[in-house]
Motif scaffolding. Sequence first.
Motif, mmCIF file in Angstrom:
data_model
loop_
_atom_site.group_PDB
_atom_site.id
_atom_site.type_symbol
_atom_site.label_atom_id
_atom_site.label_comp_id
_atom_site.label_asym_id
_atom_site.label_seq_id
_atom_site.Cartn_x
_atom_site.Cartn_y
_atom_site.Cartn_z
ATOM 1 N N ALA A 1 -10.213 145.714 100.540
ATOM 2 C CA ALA A 1 -8.968 145.882 99.809
ATOM 3 C C ALA A 1 -8.055 146.818 100.581
ATOM 4 O O ALA A 1 -8.495 147.810 101.144
ATOM 5 C CB ALA A 1 -9.251 146.443 98.427
ATOM 6 N N PHE A 2 -6.795 146.468 100.613
ATOM 7 C CA PHE A 2 -5.822 147.326 101.276
ATOM 8 C C PHE A 2 -5.204 148.320 100.300
ATOM 9 O O PHE A 2 -4.700 149.350 100.693
ATOM 10 C CB PHE A 2 -4.728 146.482 101.932
ATOM 11 C CG PHE A 2 -5.249 145.606 103.030
ATOM 12 C CD1 PHE A 2 -5.607 146.151 104.251
ATOM 13 C CD2 PHE A 2 -5.411 144.251 102.836
ATOM 14 C CE1 PHE A 2 -6.109 145.350 105.276
ATOM 15 C CE2 PHE A 2 -5.902 143.440 103.846
ATOM 16 C CZ PHE A 2 -6.249 143.990 105.064
ATOM 17 N N MET A 3 -5.240 147.986 98.994
ATOM 18 C CA MET A 3 -4.692 148.906 98.008
ATOM 19 C C MET A 3 -5.812 149.814 97.514
ATOM 20 O O MET A 3 -6.727 149.382 96.821
ATOM 21 C CB MET A 3 -4.072 148.167 96.824
ATOM 22 C CG MET A 3 -3.348 149.147 95.890
ATOM 23 S SD MET A 3 -2.605 148.363 94.463
ATOM 24 C CE MET A 3 -4.076 147.958 93.516
ATOM 25 N N TRP B 1 -6.500 138.169 96.146
ATOM 26 C CA TRP B 1 -7.223 137.814 97.356
ATOM 27 C C TRP B 1 -6.311 137.569 98.544
ATOM 28 O O TRP B 1 -6.755 137.591 99.686
ATOM 29 C CB TRP B 1 -8.143 136.618 97.108
ATOM 30 C CG TRP B 1 -7.394 135.363 96.751
ATOM 31 C CD1 TRP B 1 -6.971 134.978 95.508
ATOM 32 C CD2 TRP B 1 -6.974 134.343 97.637
ATOM 33 N NE1 TRP B 1 -6.309 133.790 95.575
ATOM 34 C CE2 TRP B 1 -6.297 133.366 96.883
ATOM 35 C CE3 TRP B 1 -7.093 134.143 99.011
ATOM 36 C CZ2 TRP B 1 -5.740 132.223 97.441
ATOM 37 C CZ3 TRP B 1 -6.544 132.990 99.562
ATOM 38 C CH2 TRP B 1 -5.883 132.053 98.788
ATOM 39 N N THR B 2 -4.998 137.342 98.296
ATOM 40 C CA THR B 2 -4.056 137.137 99.399
ATOM 41 C C THR B 2 -3.417 138.441 99.852
ATOM 42 O O THR B 2 -2.623 138.449 100.779
ATOM 43 C CB THR B 2 -2.939 136.162 99.004
ATOM 44 O OG1 THR B 2 -2.134 136.760 97.975
ATOM 45 C CG2 THR B 2 -3.494 134.837 98.530
ATOM 46 N N GLY B 3 -3.748 139.531 99.166
ATOM 47 C CA GLY B 3 -3.145 140.812 99.491
ATOM 48 C C GLY B 3 -1.845 141.068 98.749
ATOM 49 O O GLY B 3 -1.114 141.997 99.076
ATOM 50 N N CYS B 4 -1.536 140.237 97.743
ATOM 51 C CA CYS B 4 -0.341 140.454 96.928
ATOM 52 C C CYS B 4 -0.667 141.455 95.818
ATOM 53 O O CYS B 4 -1.742 141.413 95.231
ATOM 54 C CB CYS B 4 0.151 139.153 96.314
ATOM 55 S SG CYS B 4 0.873 138.029 97.517
ATOM 56 N N VAL B 5 0.274 142.330 95.547
ATOM 57 C CA VAL B 5 0.076 143.371 94.543
ATOM 58 C C VAL B 5 0.790 142.973 93.245
ATOM 59 O O VAL B 5 1.910 142.460 93.279
ATOM 60 C CB VAL B 5 0.596 144.734 95.049
ATOM 61 C CG1 VAL B 5 0.392 145.820 94.002
ATOM 62 C CG2 VAL B 5 -0.093 145.114 96.350
ATOM 63 N N HIS B 6 0.140 143.212 92.139
ATOM 64 C CA HIS B 6 0.669 142.895 90.812
ATOM 65 C C HIS B 6 0.632 144.167 89.964
ATOM 66 O O HIS B 6 -0.204 145.045 90.184
ATOM 67 C CB HIS B 6 -0.177 141.819 90.136
ATOM 68 C CG HIS B 6 -0.318 140.589 90.966
ATOM 69 N ND1 HIS B 6 0.565 139.541 90.898
ATOM 70 C CD2 HIS B 6 -1.231 140.240 91.918
ATOM 71 C CE1 HIS B 6 0.203 138.595 91.757
ATOM 72 N NE2 HIS B 6 -0.889 139.015 92.389
ATOM 73 N N VAL B 7 1.521 144.234 88.981
ATOM 74 C CA VAL B 7 1.490 145.348 88.039
ATOM 75 C C VAL B 7 1.663 144.790 86.634
ATOM 76 O O VAL B 7 2.473 143.885 86.402
ATOM 77 C CB VAL B 7 2.550 146.427 88.355
ATOM 78 C CG1 VAL B 7 3.964 145.905 88.226
ATOM 79 C CG2 VAL B 7 2.359 147.661 87.485
ATOM 80 N N ILE C 1 4.075 147.479 96.898
ATOM 81 C CA ILE C 1 4.071 148.595 95.942
ATOM 82 C C ILE C 1 5.469 149.211 95.876
ATOM 83 O O ILE C 1 5.960 149.531 94.786
ATOM 84 C CB ILE C 1 3.011 149.652 96.312
ATOM 85 C CG1 ILE C 1 1.603 149.064 96.184
ATOM 86 C CG2 ILE C 1 3.154 150.897 95.433
ATOM 87 C CD1 ILE C 1 0.508 149.929 96.797
ATOM 88 N N ARG C 2 6.119 149.356 97.019
ATOM 89 C CA ARG C 2 7.492 149.889 97.029
ATOM 90 C C ARG C 2 8.421 149.005 96.203
ATOM 91 O O ARG C 2 9.236 149.500 95.417
ATOM 92 C CB ARG C 2 8.010 150.019 98.458
ATOM 93 C CG ARG C 2 7.410 151.168 99.207
ATOM 94 C CD ARG C 2 7.991 151.316 100.621
ATOM 95 N NE ARG C 2 7.281 152.375 101.310
ATOM 96 C CZ ARG C 2 6.287 152.171 102.198
ATOM 97 N NH1 ARG C 2 5.929 150.940 102.545
ATOM 98 N NH2 ARG C 2 5.671 153.206 102.741
ATOM 99 N N ASP C 3 8.340 147.694 96.399
ATOM 100 C CA ASP C 3 9.182 146.779 95.630
ATOM 101 C C ASP C 3 8.890 146.883 94.137
ATOM 102 O O ASP C 3 9.821 146.934 93.318
ATOM 103 C CB ASP C 3 8.973 145.333 96.093
ATOM 104 C CG ASP C 3 9.721 145.001 97.378
ATOM 105 O OD1 ASP C 3 10.492 145.848 97.876
ATOM 106 O OD2 ASP C 3 9.522 143.877 97.884
ATOM 107 N N SER D 1 -2.333 146.295 105.234
ATOM 108 C CA SER D 1 -1.955 147.586 104.660
ATOM 109 C C SER D 1 -0.433 147.678 104.507
ATOM 110 O O SER D 1 0.066 148.114 103.479
ATOM 111 C CB SER D 1 -2.487 148.714 105.533
ATOM 112 O OG SER D 1 -2.144 149.958 104.971
ATOM 113 N N LYS D 2 0.298 147.240 105.519
ATOM 114 C CA LYS D 2 1.764 147.303 105.479
ATOM 115 C C LYS D 2 2.322 146.419 104.365
ATOM 116 O O LYS D 2 3.219 146.821 103.631
ATOM 117 C CB LYS D 2 2.341 146.891 106.821
ATOM 118 C CG LYS D 2 3.856 146.969 106.885
ATOM 119 C CD LYS D 2 4.373 146.597 108.262
ATOM 120 C CE LYS D 2 5.857 146.508 108.282
ATOM 121 N NZ LYS D 2 6.561 147.679 108.648
#
Length: 146
Positions: free
Chosen positions: A5-7, A51-57, A104-106, A97-98
């Motif tokens: 995990a990158f997050m 699993w694609t590295g997309c972040v959700h909230v 996360i910034r968005d 990671s980038k």
Amino acid sequence: MTDPAFMTEKVLGDVLAEFEWLAPYTLNDEDLPDGIDVAFPRCSLFFSEDWTGCVHVAFSAEHTGLDEAVDMRGVREVLGGGKTPGLIKDIAGPGSSKKVQNQIRDLAKILLNEFASSLVGEYAWIPAYTSVLAREKQSREGGQGA
């Protein structure tokens, strides 16, 4: 979540620290295998990485009074989308990671621009959100023959 995990709690905390929030918050990833809880006094957000590295909230049900947690992107879609300027929109390619940091910034920009009142416990969007969902459900059910 991706493997690896990158997050992480550190990555999320470092990126969130770049912004001025309306209330203090704490991070918790203990006993949460699928993400990290960001707890404000009257709002709880759950950040996760797919699993694609997309972040959700998601907004937790605990503070919204809804039956279940609700994804912020889903709320935006149901309510017609928002207009937050300056988004990076880093969605292409595999997880990194980038990419996770940019997402996360968005998400932080969108939260502060479109959902700031929710961070202090005011969920003015909920009646409109539930109303649209109810109309959509009624339309689907009404469109089915008996």
